[in-house]
Design a protein around this motif. Structure first.
Motif, PDB file in Angstrom:
ATOM      1  N   ASN A 272       1.025  -1.218   0.418  1.00  0.00           N
ATOM      2  CA  ASN A 272      -0.090   0.219   0.263  1.00  0.00           C
ATOM      3  C   ASN A 272       0.774   1.332  -0.239  1.00  0.00           C
ATOM      4  N   PRO A 273       0.344   2.331   0.268  1.00  0.00           N
ATOM      5  CA  PRO A 273       1.433   3.560  -0.239  1.00  0.00           C
ATOM      6  C   PRO A 273       2.108   4.139   0.981  1.00  0.00           C
ATOM      7  N   SER A 274       1.053   3.412   2.390  1.00  0.00           N
ATOM      8  CA  SER A 274       2.408   3.674   3.197  1.00  0.00           C
ATOM      9  C   SER A 274       3.012   2.484   3.520  1.00  0.00           C
ATOM     10  N   ILE A 275       3.236   1.569   2.600  1.00  0.00           N
ATOM     11  CA  ILE A 275       4.479  -0.035   2.794  1.00  0.00           C
ATOM     12  C   ILE A 275       5.085   0.890   2.249  1.00  0.00           C
ATOM     13  N   ILE A 276       5.037   1.603   0.250  1.00  0.00           N
ATOM     14  CA  ILE A 276       5.565   1.794  -0.821  1.00  0.00           C
ATOM     15  C   ILE A 276       6.462   3.036   0.333  1.00  0.00           C
ATOM     16  N   ALA A 277       6.265   4.618   1.231  1.00  0.00           N
ATOM     17  CA  ALA A 277       7.202   5.024   1.443  1.00  0.00           C
ATOM     18  C   ALA A 277       8.079   4.504   2.704  1.00  0.00           C
ATOM     19  N   LYS A 278       7.804   3.212   3.778  1.00  0.00           N
ATOM     20  CA  LYS A 278       8.627   3.068   4.081  1.00  0.00           C
ATOM     21  C   LYS A 278       9.637   2.527   3.626  1.00  0.00           C
TER      22      LYS A 278
ATOM     23  N   LYS B 267      -4.796  -2.751  -6.760  1.00  0.00           N
ATOM     24  CA  LYS B 267      -5.785  -2.310  -5.534  1.00  0.00           C
ATOM     25  C   LYS B 267      -6.348  -0.570  -5.962  1.00  0.00           C
ATOM     26  N   VAL B 268      -7.778  -1.215  -6.002  1.00  0.00           N
ATOM     27  CA  VAL B 268      -8.058   0.306  -5.376  1.00  0.00           C
ATOM     28  C   VAL B 268      -9.243   0.841  -4.072  1.00  0.00           C
ATOM     29  N   PRO B 269      -9.070   1.624  -3.989  1.00  0.00           N
ATOM     30  CA  PRO B 269      -9.698   1.919  -2.488  1.00  0.00           C
ATOM     31  C   PRO B 269     -11.350   1.795  -3.057  1.00  0.00           C
ATOM     32  N   LEU B 270     -12.524   2.091  -1.817  1.00  0.00           N
ATOM     33  CA  LEU B 270     -13.558   1.413  -2.036  1.00  0.00           C
ATOM     34  C   LEU B 270     -14.240   3.050  -1.941  1.00  0.00           C
TER      35      LEU B 270
ATOM     36  N   ARG C  40       2.995 -15.300  -8.705  1.00  0.00           N
ATOM     37  CA  ARG C  40       2.026 -15.289  -7.702  1.00  0.00           C
ATOM     38  C   ARG C  40       1.752 -13.973  -7.722  1.00  0.00           C
ATOM     39  N   PRO C  41       0.624 -13.708  -7.023  1.00  0.00           N
ATOM     40  CA  PRO C  41      -0.542 -12.354  -7.039  1.00  0.00           C
ATOM     41  C   PRO C  41       0.615 -11.215  -6.837  1.00  0.00           C
ATOM     42  N   VAL C  42       0.394  -9.530  -6.981  1.00  0.00           N
ATOM     43  CA  VAL C  42       1.591  -8.457  -6.169  1.00  0.00           C
ATOM     44  C   VAL C  42       0.635  -7.677  -6.642  1.00  0.00           C
ATOM     45  N   SER C  43      -0.131  -7.162  -5.178  1.00  0.00           N
ATOM     46  CA  SER C  43      -0.634  -6.103  -5.606  1.00  0.00           C
ATOM     47  C   SER C  43      -0.487  -4.525  -5.505  1.00  0.00           C
ATOM     48  N   ALA C  44      -1.004  -3.669  -6.934  1.00  0.00           N
ATOM     49  CA  ALA C  44      -0.247  -2.701  -6.504  1.00  0.00           C
ATOM     50  C   ALA C  44      -1.049  -1.487  -6.355  1.00  0.00           C
ATOM     51  N   GLU C  45      -1.648  -0.894  -5.491  1.00  0.00           N
ATOM     52  CA  GLU C  45      -1.786   0.049  -5.026  1.00  0.00           C
ATOM     53  C   GLU C  45      -2.426   1.369  -5.833  1.00  0.00           C
ATOM     54  N   CYS C  46      -3.641   1.536  -6.629  1.00  0.00           N
ATOM     55  CA  CYS C  46      -3.330   3.006  -7.510  1.00  0.00           C
ATOM     56  C   CYS C  46      -3.714   4.662  -6.316  1.00  0.00           C
ATOM     57  N   VAL C  47      -3.111   5.528  -6.845  1.00  0.00           N
ATOM     58  CA  VAL C  47      -3.085   6.361  -5.706  1.00  0.00           C
ATOM     59  C   VAL C  47      -4.020   7.891  -5.828  1.00  0.00           C
ATOM     60  N   SER C  48      -4.213   7.118  -7.345  1.00  0.00           N
ATOM     61  CA  SER C  48      -5.343   8.991  -7.538  1.00  0.00           C
ATOM     62  C   SER C  48      -7.323   8.541  -6.887  1.00  0.00           C
ATOM     63  N   LEU C  49      -7.674   9.323  -6.753  1.00  0.00           N
ATOM     64  CA  LEU C  49      -8.929   9.379  -5.801  1.00  0.00           C
ATOM     65  C   LEU C  49     -10.137   9.400  -7.373  1.00  0.00           C
ATOM     66  N   ASP C  50      -9.274   9.925  -8.417  1.00  0.00           N
ATOM     67  CA  ASP C  50     -10.897  10.176  -9.969  1.00  0.00           C
ATOM     68  C   ASP C  50     -10.432   8.683 -10.500  1.00  0.00           C
TER      69      ASP C  50
END
Ligand code: E4P
Length: 218
Positions: free
Chosen positions: A28-34, A84-87, A53-63
């Motif tokens: 997630n973005p916090s893990i990447i920052a860390k 990975k997208v937010p709910l 095997r799957p690797v989840s990478a998260e979108c950081v924009s909201l639109d």
């Protein structure tokens, strides 16, 4: 039950990969920052280690539009990338579009069974309910896992329940008892799963007794 690790620490991922127990990685973005590393580079590296095997990478924009562009870029990093997208309304719109086009989507930041139902309807491959962050507020996160598994079973949703924000082995045991499909855990929790004081005591006794025989197998 599939075991994912929730980290972008390359040396930890390599070590856990060697145990033969690793089924996937989430970030997630916090893990990447860390990690202090470049997002795209670190995801590419993890993707290579994980192979198919799957690797989840998260979108950081909201639109929706920017999220779709980010997803397109992230998908170039490997053929095992899960987006990975937010709910949110836009997140689930992106989930539907991506899923309809054969992309695996992990819907994150899920805190209710109704949200999970929406993600299932949007075709998510994984739903990530955050148990630890529920516990932080004095609400039992495992009740949420049971509710979501129940709702998905009622309608035969293929969406996999990926228990996220798991902080200790008890979260894993409870998830397994409920029948959750996947759990993502920090590396420290992964190693805790192996540990039991009676295993150590038993091993010490076997070692001592074996030494007294003076024998060797090899
Ligand atoms: C899920 O995918 C998240 O990366 C993660 O599990 C959040 O965990 P935390 O609540 O311990 O930060």
């Amino acid at each position: 039950m599939k075991f994912f690790v929730d980290t972008a620490d390359i040396s930890e991922i390599k070590k856990i990969n060697e145990t033969g127990m690793l089924d996937g990685v989430t970030t997630n973005p916090s893990i990447i920052a860390k990690s202090g590393k470049n997002f795209l580079e670190v995801i590419k590296e993890i993707s290579t280690i994980l192979d198919d095997r799957p690797v989840s990478a998260e979108c950081v924009s909201l639109d929706y539009n920017t999220m779709m562009k980010e997803a397109e870029k992230l998908l170039t990093l490997g053929n095992n990338i899960t987006i990975k997208v937010p709910l949110t309304v836009d997140g689930l719109k992106a989930c539907k579009e991506l899923s309809d086009n054969g992309v695996d989507v992990n819907v994150t930041l899920c805190f209710s069974a109704n949200q999970a139902l929406l993600a299932g309807k949007a075709g998510a491959r994984y739903i990530s309910p955050f148990v630890g962050r529920h516990d932080d507020w004095g609400i039992d996160g495992m009740d949420l896992i049971a509710d979501i598994c129940n709702v998905y079973d009622n309608y035969d949703f293929p969406t996999e329940v990926l228990v996220a924000s798991a902080r200790h082995p008890q979260h894993l045991l409870s998830s397994a008892k409920i029948g959750a499909d996947v759990i993502t855990i920090p590396p420290k929790v992964f190693y805790q799963l192996y540990q039991h004081p009676y295993t150590d005591l038993g091993l010490n006794a076997f070692e001592k007794d074996w030494a007294e025989t003076g024998q060797s197998i090899l």
